[in-house]
Every structure is written in C-alpha cells, then in structure tokens.
Motif scaffolding. Structure first.
Motif, PDB file in Angstrom:
ATOM      1  N   PHE A 238      11.796 -14.426  32.056  1.00 15.21           N
ATOM      2  CA  PHE A 238      12.153 -13.266  32.908  1.00 15.21           C
ATOM      3  C   PHE A 238      13.096 -12.342  32.453  1.00 15.21           C
ATOM      4  CE2 PHE A 238      15.235 -11.926  36.338  1.00 15.21           C
ATOM      5  CZ  PHE A 238      14.388 -11.194  37.316  1.00 15.21           C
ATOM      6  N   PRO A 239      13.354 -11.182  32.541  1.00 22.61           N
ATOM      7  CA  PRO A 239      12.218 -10.244  33.233  1.00 22.61           C
ATOM      8  C   PRO A 239      10.979 -10.195  32.319  1.00 22.61           C
ATOM      9  CG  PRO A 239      13.791  -8.638  32.809  1.00 22.61           C
ATOM     10  CD  PRO A 239      14.481 -10.068  32.250  1.00 22.61           C
ATOM     11  N   TYR A 240      10.068  -9.806  32.824  1.00 19.76           N
ATOM     12  CA  TYR A 240       8.704 -10.024  32.032  1.00 19.76           C
ATOM     13  C   TYR A 240       8.463  -8.632  31.345  1.00 19.76           C
ATOM     14  CZ  TYR A 240       5.501  -6.831  34.545  1.00 19.76           C
ATOM     15  OH  TYR A 240       4.916  -5.987  35.316  1.00 19.76           O
ATOM     16  N   VAL A 241       8.997  -7.414  31.605  1.00  9.77           N
ATOM     17  CA  VAL A 241       9.203  -6.306  30.804  1.00  9.77           C
ATOM     18  C   VAL A 241      10.236  -6.255  29.580  1.00  9.77           C
ATOM     19  CG1 VAL A 241       9.663  -3.780  30.896  1.00  9.77           C
ATOM     20  CG2 VAL A 241       8.375  -4.892  32.805  1.00  9.77           C
ATOM     21  N   SER A 242       9.713  -6.707  28.437  1.00  9.89           N
ATOM     22  CA  SER A 242      10.782  -7.382  27.450  1.00  9.89           C
ATOM     23  C   SER A 242      11.180  -6.226  26.490  1.00  9.89           C
ATOM     24  CB  SER A 242       9.656  -8.402  26.655  1.00  9.89           C
ATOM     25  OG  SER A 242       8.749  -7.539  25.966  1.00  9.89           O
ATOM     26  N   THR A 371      18.403 -16.138  39.292  1.00 13.15           N
ATOM     27  CA  THR A 371      18.502 -15.166  38.422  1.00 13.15           C
ATOM     28  C   THR A 371      17.945 -13.863  38.691  1.00 13.15           C
ATOM     29  OG1 THR A 371      18.060 -17.124  36.925  1.00 13.15           O
ATOM     30  CG2 THR A 371      17.339 -14.907  36.033  1.00 13.15           C
ATOM     31  N   TYR A 372      18.426 -12.820  38.546  1.00 10.25           N
ATOM     32  CA  TYR A 372      18.157 -11.367  38.870  1.00 10.25           C
ATOM     33  C   TYR A 372      18.077 -10.531  37.652  1.00 10.25           C
ATOM     34  CZ  TYR A 372      22.874 -10.100  39.277  1.00 10.25           C
ATOM     35  OH  TYR A 372      24.238  -9.744  39.025  1.00 10.25           O
ATOM     36  N   ALA A 373      17.389  -9.266  37.916  1.00  9.10           N
ATOM     37  CA  ALA A 373      17.732  -8.283  36.691  1.00  9.10           C
ATOM     38  C   ALA A 373      17.775  -6.785  37.843  1.00  9.10           C
ATOM     39  CB  ALA A 373      16.365  -8.316  36.090  1.00  9.10           C
ATOM     40  N   LEU A 374      18.443  -6.071  36.994  1.00 10.29           N
ATOM     41  CA  LEU A 374      18.674  -4.733  37.625  1.00 10.29           C
ATOM     42  C   LEU A 374      18.072  -3.800  36.890  1.00 10.29           C
ATOM     43  CD1 LEU A 374      22.459  -5.046  38.333  1.00 10.29           C
ATOM     44  CD2 LEU A 374      20.796  -5.359  39.822  1.00 10.29           C
ATOM     45  N   TYR A 375      17.255  -2.643  37.505  1.00 11.25           N
ATOM     46  CA  TYR A 375      16.473  -1.579  36.668  1.00 11.25           C
ATOM     47  C   TYR A 375      16.895  -0.281  36.790  1.00 11.25           C
ATOM     48  CZ  TYR A 375      12.898  -5.084  34.915  1.00 11.25           C
ATOM     49  OH  TYR A 375      12.425  -6.101  34.402  1.00 11.25           O
ATOM     50  N   ASP A 376      17.073   0.536  35.859  1.00 10.88           N
ATOM     51  CA  ASP A 376      17.117   2.034  36.163  1.00 10.88           C
ATOM     52  C   ASP A 376      15.913   2.690  36.218  1.00 10.88           C
ATOM     53  OD1 ASP A 376      16.152   1.736  33.776  1.00 10.88           O
ATOM     54  OD2 ASP A 376      17.535   3.354  32.755  1.00 10.88           O
ATOM     55  N   GLY A 377      15.827   3.892  36.385  1.00  8.74           N
ATOM     56  CA  GLY A 377      14.296   4.542  36.597  1.00  8.74           C
ATOM     57  C   GLY A 377      13.624   4.617  35.585  1.00  8.74           C
ATOM     58  N   SER A 378      14.347   4.624  34.324  1.00  7.06           N
ATOM     59  CA  SER A 378      13.215   4.445  33.294  1.00  7.06           C
ATOM     60  C   SER A 378      12.525   3.261  32.587  1.00  7.06           C
ATOM     61  CB  SER A 378      13.999   5.262  31.897  1.00  7.06           C
ATOM     62  OG  SER A 378      15.066   4.192  31.488  1.00  7.06           O
ATOM     63  N   GLN A 379      13.193   2.438  33.251  1.00 11.16           N
ATOM     64  CA  GLN A 379      12.998   0.632  33.129  1.00 11.16           C
ATOM     65  C   GLN A 379      13.335   0.562  31.525  1.00 11.16           C
ATOM     66  OE1 GLN A 379       9.408  -1.190  34.298  1.00 11.16           O
ATOM     67  NE2 GLN A 379       8.548   0.656  35.319  1.00 11.16           N
ATOM     68  N   ALA A 380      14.258   1.415  30.915  1.00 14.27           N
ATOM     69  CA  ALA A 380      14.985   1.008  29.801  1.00 14.27           C
ATOM     70  C   ALA A 380      16.077   0.008  29.921  1.00 14.27           C
ATOM     71  CB  ALA A 380      15.313   2.204  29.013  1.00 14.27           C
ATOM     72  N   CYS A 381      16.538   0.049  30.854  1.00  9.16           N
ATOM     73  CA  CYS A 381      17.643  -0.854  31.309  1.00  9.16           C
ATOM     74  C   CYS A 381      17.427  -1.953  32.254  1.00  9.16           C
ATOM     75  CB  CYS A 381      19.085  -0.069  31.835  1.00  9.16           C
ATOM     76  SG  CYS A 381      19.275   1.627  30.787  1.00  9.16           S
ATOM     77  N   CYS A 382      17.620  -3.179  31.981  1.00  7.76           N
ATOM     78  CA  CYS A 382      17.395  -4.123  32.784  1.00  7.76           C
ATOM     79  C   CYS A 382      18.323  -5.422  32.702  1.00  7.76           C
ATOM     80  CB  CYS A 382      15.785  -4.583  32.821  1.00  7.76           C
ATOM     81  SG  CYS A 382      15.347  -5.455  31.273  1.00  7.76           S
ATOM     82  N   PRO A 383      19.594  -5.187  32.910  1.00  4.42           N
ATOM     83  CA  PRO A 383      20.536  -6.254  32.554  1.00  4.42           C
ATOM     84  C   PRO A 383      20.429  -7.398  33.694  1.00  4.42           C
ATOM     85  CG  PRO A 383      21.677  -4.422  33.881  1.00  4.42           C
ATOM     86  CD  PRO A 383      20.314  -3.932  33.397  1.00  4.42           C
TER      87      PRO A 383
END
Length: 392
Positions: A238-242, A371-383
């Motif tokens: 997680f997250p699966y968008v590696s 456990t969580y992930a935050l995403y921006d609009g481009s999905q380049a950032c997922c802290p």
C-alpha cells in the motif's frame, strides 16, 4: 420397617497422562484449532503444504491453489508418522465465511463440498473441512488442492482471521485410532495475478507495513507507463500506485492523532480523524504546494458495504480499489483552506457487518491505528503514514 445400609460415596478418579511432547492433544472445549483432541505437531507427520500458494481469476470467483510439499522425515516410532494419511485439509477461517468456498478440486478433479463449523467458547471461531482428498505418501508431493472463493470472503485475507493473506491449516487422516492433525501455516499478502495466469505467492514474514523502497529502474519505468495508460498494477503493498512519491510528510496535510470514537449517526460505530495542515518534509518539492485530491486507507475488500463516511458531518461518497483500498476522492482541498479550517472525517461502521470496529476495518490496525495515503491531482505525490493507536 426396612433398614437401609448407607454406603460411602465412591469417587472414580481418572488420571490423564499427558505426553510432554509439544502439541500432543488440544482441548475441544477452548479456543484451539483444530477443535478436537489431536496430535498437532507438524514435525511428527510426513505431510505438509508448500508455504506458497497461487491465485488466478475464475468465472466463479478467485481460484486459490495449494501444493503438497515433499514428504518430510518424521519419527518412525510415532503412528502419526507411519500410519496416517492426508485425507482432509482443515482451514481456520472467519465465522462470517460460511458460503465462501464455491468448489474444491484435487489435481483437477472435483472433490466433495467442504463442511463448515463454528466453535469456540464465544462461538467466534470457525473452520472449513475439505474431506476425501485421499492423498498418501505416494501421491501427496506436488498434488494441487484448489478452492474457488466468492463473497462474502473472496480472498484469503478475508477468509482467514490472520487478515494478511496467510492462513492456519491442519491435515487430518481417515480412519485411525491415533488422532493426528499436524498444524501449520502458509502464505502472506498476495498480489492479484496477471489476467489468465496463476502466480506463486511467497511468504514475506513481517509485522510492520511493507512500505516500498527505491524500486529498480526497470520497475519504475513500467509503473510510469502504466500511469499513462491506466492504473498501475497492484504490487501487494500500500498504496498500489507505486510510481508516486510516498515520502511521509511530503504534502502540507496530515490526519492528526488517532481515530477517536465519536457520535453515532445511524446506529453504527463512528471513528473520526482530523485532516489538518502540517509542515512539509521538503519545502522545495512541488508536492508541498499541491492540492489534496483524495485520501486512501488500507482496508479489506470484505469491508465494502459496511462503511459510510461523513466530512464535517455531511455524508460523502466513497470508492474502493484493489487490495482493499478505501478512498475519498474529489476533495480538492488547498493548503490554505485546510489551514484555515481543519476537516473532520468520520467513518461509520455497521455494527452487524464484518468490519464493525476500526481495528477490523484498517489493515494492520489491531491497535486501532490506520495506514493512509494522501494524493495530489497528478498522483505524483502520495505521502503515506499511519495514525497512532486508538484513543478510548
């Protein structure tokens, strides 16, 4: 008048001599597995399953296959070593999974329908018995035992109480005066396979979240291509968008503190998080000035239908993705907006559902953290981060 002779009350006392060897007999009265007295020591049996398993899509659900391991050496003076066969396979499962196994095959041939049994002092444990497998020391090695799973427990993470894709099993024999049930474990979090193929799942023992590390160059290139042509393949973590940057604190937001039990909206159990502004780990990164598009939690597929979400006490739509990813999307919060007014995000869990507490809803959340992930609009950032343990 008749006379009666009063005889002393005789107490017949039996002494049960328990062999000092590990796992000789288990009590049928407690919360043990299997739920009957038997020899559980796996080293005293020639039979076991490979620690890996495979999974592949099926028209009727997810097909899971186990492989008989090579016959192992065991003490020849023990009847469980020399006289037992591999007649049945028992799986420790969740009580909510009664109708989960649709079919069973052994080496491609149909096997009898498994039986389901709930047990335990609180009736909170269960097992499936897969009988008449009819394996012996001459044919068990390499044999394939396959089950097809469907809702309400469509994968092993949902089926077995371990919750991570691993499962505890026991091997039972047919008719014998010696009760043998060698007990063992296989598997861990399995990634879904490529279409129309089966892939081996290797156990990776870990008690902590397998946060991704720097990927090989080729893997990263493939992931970036996938983002351009659709969702990236699920990686089993997680997250699966590696391909996104998962560095904790990279965006100016966070879920502060631990989930807090709160007011009830429609009779469910409610847990609330505070989405607030936070300093960035790298103020020079473009992620530090990005807008928050969505929040993902690491949950379980079986929790679908058990959860509602409210943002500032207003109902909010949710979506689900691979690997039990639970998602709030289209948030579009700017850093200034959240800094001026933190958001309250509340998860309401159905009391009659399979995920009635935050500990059951959040994967690896036995202490109530998530456990969580935050995403921006481009999905380049997922802290990615985890909340502290539950506050009561």
């Amino acid at each position: 008048m008749r006379s009666f002779t009063i005889l002393p009350l005789l107490c017949m006392c039996f002494v049960i001599i328990v062999d000092g060897r590990r796992g000789l007999f288990q009590s049928s009265l407690g919360n043990t597995f299997p739920n009957y007295p038997c020899q559980t020591d796996p080293s005293r049996s020639p039979f076991k399953l490979e620690p890996t398993y495979t999974m592949s899509p099926s028209a009727n659900g997810q097909r899971i296959c186990f492989t008989g391991a090579a016959i192992q050496r065991c003490p020849t003076e023990d009847p469980c070593c020399t006289q037992a066969d591999f007649y049945k396979l028992e799986l420790r499962v969740r009580p909510t999974c009664r109708r989960a196994i649709r079919s069973v095959t052994v080496n491609g041939l149909a096997a009898p329908t498994p039986t389901f049994e709930v047990y335990g002092l609180a009736r909170d444990m269960a097992l499936f018995k897969l009988p008449r497998l009819n394996l012996t020391t001459t044919n068990a090695t390499g044999s394939k035992i396959c089950i097809t799973l469907r809702d309400p427990c469509p994968n092993l993470a949902a089926l077995c109480p371990e919750g991570d894709g691993s499962c505890t099993y026991a091997i039972g024999q047919s008719t014998s005066p010696h009760k043998c049930c060698p007990t063992n474990k296989f598997g861990t979090v399995p990634p879904p396979p490529p279409p129309a193929s089966a892939v081996a799942i290797n156990p990776v023992p870990s008690k902590s979240l397998p946060l991704p590390t720097a990927a090989p160059r080729q893997t990263a290139v493939l992931a970036r291509r996938s983002l351009a042509n659709g969702p990236a393949p699920y990686t089993g973590t997680f997250p699966y968008v590696s391909a996104c940057n998962q560095t904790t604190g990279l965006m100016p937001f966070r879920l502060a503190g631990s989930p807090v039990p709160s007011w009830t909206i429609s009779g469910g159990n409610v847990y609330c998080f505070t989405l607030e502004a936070a300093p960035c780990a790298d103020s020079t990164s473009p992620c530090c000035s990005s807008t928050l598009l969505r929040v993902d939690w690491w949950s379980y597929d079986t929790c679908r239908g058990s959860v509602r979400v409210y943002v500032d006490k207003v109902p909010y739509p949710v979506t689900w993705d691979q690997g039990g990813t639970f998602r709030l999307t289209k948030l579009n919060y700017s850093p200034d907006e959240v800094a001026a007014q933190p958001k309250q995000i509340c998860i309401e869990l159905r009391k009659d559902g399979p995920c009635d507490s935050i500990q059951k809803f959040c994967r690896l959340g036995s202490t109530g953290g998530c456990t969580y992930a935050l995403y921006d609009g481009s999905q380049a950032c997922c802290p990615t981060a985890s909340t502290p343990a539950l506050r009561r």
